[in-house]
Design an enzyme around this catalytic site. Structure first.
Site, PDB file in Angstrom:
ATOM      1  CB  CYS A  53      39.777  34.849  41.305  1.00 37.48           C
ATOM      2  SG  CYS A  53      38.133  34.964  40.487  1.00 37.48           S
ATOM      3  CG  ASP A  85      37.422  41.371  35.485  1.00 39.43           C
ATOM      4  OD1 ASP A  85      37.885  41.883  36.423  1.00 39.43           O
ATOM      5  OD2 ASP A  85      37.649  41.246  34.392  1.00 39.43           O
ATOM      6  CB  CYS A 126      40.818  38.195  39.803  1.00 46.05           C
ATOM      7  SG  CYS A 126      39.271  38.421  38.984  1.00 46.05           S
ATOM      8  CG  ASP A 127      39.254  37.865  34.422  1.00 46.50           C
ATOM      9  OD1 ASP A 127      39.486  36.696  34.952  1.00 46.50           O
ATOM     10  OD2 ASP A 127      38.358  38.391  33.619  1.00 46.50           O
ATOM     11  CE  LYS A 128      40.686  42.820  32.729  1.00 50.09           C
ATOM     12  NZ  LYS A 128      39.841  41.801  33.424  1.00 50.09           N
ATOM     13  CB  CYS A 198      35.474  32.213  35.848  1.00 54.16           C
ATOM     14  SG  CYS A 198      34.853  33.541  36.894  1.00 54.16           S
ATOM     15  CD  GLU A 450      35.996  41.283  31.428  1.00 52.37           C
ATOM     16  OE1 GLU A 450      35.103  40.640  32.005  1.00 52.37           O
ATOM     17  OE2 GLU A 450      37.097  40.941  31.161  1.00 52.37           O
ATOM     18  CB  SER A 476      33.568  38.385  30.036  1.00 54.64           C
ATOM     19  OG  SER A 476      33.909  37.010  30.678  1.00 54.64           O
TER      20      SER A 476
END
Length: 560
Positions: A53, A85, A126-128, A198, A450, A476
């Protein structure tokens, strides 16, 4: 013209005889008098080699800095951490994920304050890292621009697009004996072909859409892939620089952009794209930085009046690349505006309102990725909140693509994700069960892990429509099925989820918005007499500090 001083922070160290030593250190890095006389822009990325990511974000930060430097401002590049993640999933490492959101925001804040930078460009993948960057922009309230590092190109396997979700579900299918080891390896090698986050409408892509809906990202900047063969990312580096110069002139800062109505727009785009339940954590956290509130009930109500207009995975058919090909996030926002949902009068970093930005956007008619209300995927949004004696402060369900919206069955209770995963792998979960995973909340986990490994394994075993799951942890964006996350109060705080026993009948109803354990109040009172919280898993370090300071999931799991 405004009275805004674009050098209001950097003057602290670039002017005055008493700052001679400070400037001497800057000159050691090749900076001169011209550099000292200009606004200073921090260019923060979450580059690292921990995850695809973020692996190319440093290169994007360099491009942005080059373009800003051309336009009479001084740039200083720096990086912060990222927790992957997908790599942290399914083991102790996932406890670090949500905590990293706070560390990202805090570390960027410290760099900006410590070095007196006047403005911020944040590049995240990435996610966070996306909410972390948006939180610190709101906190600092200096001219700020967000850029998403881009989605991954979809992999190809057996003539169809595949994403990381397919790898998690393949593991479940392998455990069930429906695919062999060779097929499992083939999926593993296909799903992630290069750099980028993702590919479905999971948390990273959802939060990228949110950034545009908030008005903090340039229109259209969130959908080009990280590795873009058509070069559609390239123009945004110069546009960011031009926009930053405009912010210096106007004095437009995040507090003037991220309003309550803008936050509602962000919920709408999450709901309309079948996005991740994690927006119910991250949007309240962003609001909190500005002294605003966004409750779980409000998120639910907005979702209920917002149709699903983008047919995206995991609930739908398409990936972020497909959305990019039909106009990107502006196409979704235009569809929401056309539907009468979006607040078009919200200001954005362009200096124009959302409606003005969308004026010339045309939704292609020869495609099914982005719909209008006339052929919406669903008349209501892809996220609901449920309440009841099991969740007096609420829980969250992602309903996009879920076929069975109500389920009553016996509880099978596990005190950790590992225990639940072991039971799934041992084929102990049966049709009709309600899997309960507790002590995984923000405080009790700590870190609110998650549960994609567990949920994907259940789906991979063919039980996705026959089993419900609830947890005080989270999911997720790739999670599918009737799965309730963020159950609040969490077990470690005395929530009823900590009192449930094997065999208790539980109802999960995403149509009536109910989460109930069918046990009398008197019995729950008796059980509470024997209940004791688990001992803390960590007594020192970042995770212990997080557990001591974090608030409930329904308020965004913030630490202040």
């Amino acid at each position: 013209m405004t009275n805004f001083d674009p050098r209001q922070h950097s003057r602290t160290i670039t002017e005055g005889a008493d700052k001679t030593a400070n400037r001497a250190m800057l000159r050691a890095m090749g900076l001169g008098d011209k550099d000292m006389s200009q606004p200073w822009v921090g260019v923060a990325t979450v580059w690292s080699e921990s995850t695809p990511c973020n692996v190319n974000l440093d290169a994007q930060g360099i491009r942005i800095a080059e373009e800003i430097t051309k336009r009479c401002a001084t740039t200083r590049r720096f990086n912060t951490i990222s927790v992957a993640d997908g790599i942290a999933m399914g083991h102790e490492g996932m406890r670090a994920s949500l905590v990293s959101r706070e560390v990202i925001a805090d570390s960027v804040e410290l760099m900006m304050r410590g070095h007196c930078y006047d403005a911020l460009v944040g590049v995240a993948g990435c996610d966070k890292s996306l909410p972390g960057m948006l939180m610190v922009m709101a906190r600092l309230d200096v001219p700020s621009i967000f850029l998403y590092g881009g989605t991954i190109m979809p992999g190809r396997h057996k003539d169809k697009d595949v994403t990381i979700q397919d790898a998690f579900e393949a593991a479940g299918a392998y455990a069930a004996g429906t695919i062999d080891k060779a097929e499992l390896h083939a999926v593993e090698c296909a799903v992630c072909p290069g750099a980028g986050a993702c590919g479905g409408q999971y948390t990273a892509n959802t939060m990228a859409c949110v950034a545009e809906a908030l008005g903090m990202a340039l229109p259209g900047s969130s959908s080009p892939p990280a590795e873009d063969p058509d070069g559609s990312r390239d123009p945004y580096f110069a546009k960011i620089a031009e926009t930053m110069m405009g912010l210096f002139e106007s004095g437009l800062t995040p507090s003037k952009i991220i309003t309550k109505k803008a936050l509602e727009n962000a919920v709408m785009v999450g709901a309309a794209t079948g996005g991740s339940t994690n927006i119910a954590l991250h949007l309240p956290a962003i609001a909190n930085e500005l002294g605003l509130t966004l409750t779980l009930k409000e998120i639910h109500e907005i979702s209920q009046r917002t149709p699903i207009l983008a047919d995206l995975r995991p609930g739908g058919k398409y990936v972020m690349l497909d959305l990019h090909k039909v106009g990107g996030v502006p196409a979704v926002l235009k569809a929401l505006l056309h539907a009468g949902c979006l607040h078009g009068d919200c200001m954005t970093i362009t200096g124009k309102t959302m409606a003005e930005n969308l004026k010339d956007v045309v939704i292609p008619t020869d495609q099914l990725v982005v719909r209008t209300t006339e052929n919406a995927v669903s008349p209501t949004g892809g996220l609901v909140a449920v309440f009841g004696n099991l969740a007096t402060q609420g829980g969250v369900i992602k309903t996009a693509g879920v076929k069975k919206l109500a389920h009553t069955g016996p509880a099978k209770v596990y005190d950790s994700e590992q225990d639940a995963m072991a039971a799934v792998q041992a084929r102990k979960i049966e049709k009709g069960d309600v899997v309960v995973i507790r002590n995984e909340g923000p405080k009790g986990g700590p870190g609110m892990r998650e549960m994609l490994g567990v949920t994907a394994a259940i789906v991979g075993q063919g039980l996705g429509n026959d089993v419900a799951l609830l947890t005080d942890g989270r999911f997720s964006g790739a999670t599918k099925g009737l799965m309730v996350g963020h159950v609040c109060p969490e077990a470690s705080e005395g929530g009823v989820i900590g009192l449930v026993k094997d065999g208790d009948q539980i109802t999960v109803d995403a149509e009536k918005f109910e989460l109930t354990v069918h046990v009398s109040d008197e019995e729950l009172h008796e059980r509470r007499k024997d209940w004791k919280p688990l001992a803390p898993r960590y007594t020192k370090g970042a995770l212990a500090k997080f557990a001591r300071t974090v608030g409930p999931a329904c308020d965004g799991a913030v630490t202040h």
